[in-house]
Design a protein around this motif. Structure first.
Motif, short mmCIF file in Angstrom:
data_model
loop_
_atom_site.label_atom_id
_atom_site.label_comp_id
_atom_site.label_asym_id
_atom_site.label_seq_id
_atom_site.Cartn_x
_atom_site.Cartn_y
_atom_site.Cartn_z
N ALA A 130 0.97 -1.25 -0.08
CA ALA A 130 -0.11 0.15 0.04
C ALA A 130 0.89 1.30 0.06
O ALA A 130 0.46 2.25 -0.62
N TYR A 131 2.06 1.10 0.61
CA TYR A 131 2.73 2.55 0.74
C TYR A 131 3.39 2.61 -0.70
O TYR A 131 3.57 3.65 -1.21
N ALA A 132 3.90 1.39 -1.25
CA ALA A 132 4.32 1.55 -2.85
C ALA A 132 3.14 2.33 -3.69
O ALA A 132 3.41 3.15 -4.56
N GLN A 133 1.99 1.76 -3.54
CA GLN A 133 0.93 2.37 -4.29
C GLN A 133 0.66 3.96 -4.06
O GLN A 133 0.41 4.73 -4.93
N GLY A 134 1.04 4.33 -2.72
CA GLY A 134 0.80 5.90 -2.38
C GLY A 134 2.09 6.46 -3.09
O GLY A 134 1.78 7.78 -3.45
N VAL A 135 3.14 5.90 -3.19
CA VAL A 135 4.37 6.71 -3.88
C VAL A 135 3.93 6.85 -5.42
O VAL A 135 4.12 7.74 -5.91
#
Length: 408
Positions: A130-135
């Motif tokens: 989910a963090y990668a998607q936020g980036v």
């Protein structure tokens, strides 16, 4: 009966102040040159929220310090923490006593660093994917608008099977980070009432601002690379960081914003032409030391901190757009993470570190934080790896390895 603040003799050993720290009744702040231990509460700076809360904070602190002087409280100093969101109340107090010493120096023959001796369950917030998607979302915003940088953070929630030894954690942090700013600050109870006693604890590598008489110093860091245990690889990572167009661009955005914020308060300001390298036990950073001379002696260190906060190093640029992006992408409130921690005295002198490499702790839980600056050229994989490297400051101090997320 009024108890006066006490100042230790110059011979007071900094190590004694560290050993005297007690969570729930102390403020501890160690820098490369000075160690401070404050205890008790003589007065509390009133909590005020709202759009201009940060702007009004220096005058409210000055008023509380003036009242303390009127009450015959020797050498009044405000200590504590300012949150990331400037509309949220700060946690600042005038302590009953304050003791000062030189820098912490540890005896090489004495084993200072010890694991905390607890086992933990770990919950990443958000999950790495989910963090990668936020980036990716942040990069999309940059392609379609004027946003140039946004700092996105993650959290690790650790629950221990036994009470956490915060004094030992503080020792470990100070021992591993002698060139940084090691701190422990009492926080108010949690809003849900679940935690009556909370502590903000960490070891920041970054000075937001200091004021000593007319002299002003800011030392922003932006652009990072993880250290390597292999000496040759470690030096290669440092070389690549100094040559990285993406990291140099990120650094320049921060330096320009810091200089712009300080110029109205300074009659001279020296901004380096380019960054230098500094390191911690876990990270390489691009660093610029910005120095100046105040134009007006009435400008306090807290006024300067409020003018700078939040810098693009912890928020992004332009500030308003970056703040909005953080609010829409990050799935938690930062609280005091990426705020400021430090002190300001009645003369205006003081020192404020950026609240990074830290955790909020209560008796059996810790909430660790780490973030990365997203600019054009960033990749989700590299920014996720940067946050994992930044978590190591706290994890190593706890006696945990870098694969803690895999222990779930």
């Amino acid at each position: 009966m009024i108890t006066k603040a006490s100042v230790s003799s110059p011979q007071m050993l900094a190590a004694q102040l560290l050993e005297s720290y007690e969570a729930g009744s102390s403020f501890f702040f160690a820098t490369p040159r000075r160690t401070i231990l404050a205890r008790g509460t003589f007065a509390t700076v009133p909590h005020t929220a709202g759009a201009d809360a940060l702007e009004r904070l220096p005058s409210r602190v000055a008023a509380v310090l003036a009242d303390a002087r009127q009450a015959d409280h020797d050498i009044p100093v405000a200590v504590g923490a300012v949150p990331f969101d400037g509309t949220v109340p700060a946690q600042l107090v005038v302590p009953m006593t304050i003791q000062r010493a030189g820098p912490l120096v540890f005896d090489k023959d004495v084993q200072v660093h010890r694991p905390l001796g607890a086992s933990y369950t770990v919950q990443p917030v958000p999950e790495p994917s989910a963090y990668a998607q936020g980036v990716e979302r942040a990069l999309t915003l940059m392609k379609s608008g004027p946003l140039r940088k946004v700092v996105l953070s993650r959290s690790l929630h650790l629950s221990a099977n036994s009470p956490i030894d915060l004094r030992q954690l503080l020792r470990n942090l100070a021992w591993r980070n002698p060139s940084g700013y090691t701190f422990a600050v009492d926080l108010p109870p949690s809003a849900d009432g679940a935690s009556a006693q909370r502590t903000l604890i960490g070891a920041s590598p970054e000075l937001l601002v200091s004021r000593n008489g007319f002299q002003v110093l800011a030392n922003p860091l932006a652009g990072s690379a993880a250290r390597s245990a292999d000496p040759m690889e470690d030096q290669e990572r440092a070389r690549k960081l100094m040559a990285s167009e993406k990291d140099l661009r990120e650094h320049a955005v921060v330096i320009d914003a810091v200089a712009e914020a300080l110029r109205p308060y300074c009659k001279t300001l020296d901004v380096p032409a380019g960054p230098s390298l500094v390191s911690t036990a876990t990270m390489w950073h691009l660093s610029s030391r910005i120095t100046g001379e105040l134009a007006d002696p009435s400008i306090s260190s807290l006024t300067l901190a409020a003018a700078l906060h939040p810098t693009p190093a912890v928020c992004g640029y332009p500030t308003r757009l970056a703040h909005e992006a953080i609010g829409s992408i990050e799935p938690f409130e930062r609280g005091y993470y990426t705020g400021a921690v430090g002190w300001c005295d009645a003369t205006g002198d003081g020192q404020w570190a950026v609240t990074i490499r830290c955790a909020e702790a209560d008796e059996r839980t810790l909430r660790l934080f780490a973030g990365a600056g997203i600019v054009v050229g960033s990749t989700p994989e590299s920014e996720l790896a940067e946050t994992e490297a930044k978590f190591r400051t706290m994890l190593q101090a706890m006696g945990l390895g870098p694969s803690v997320e895999a222990q779930r």
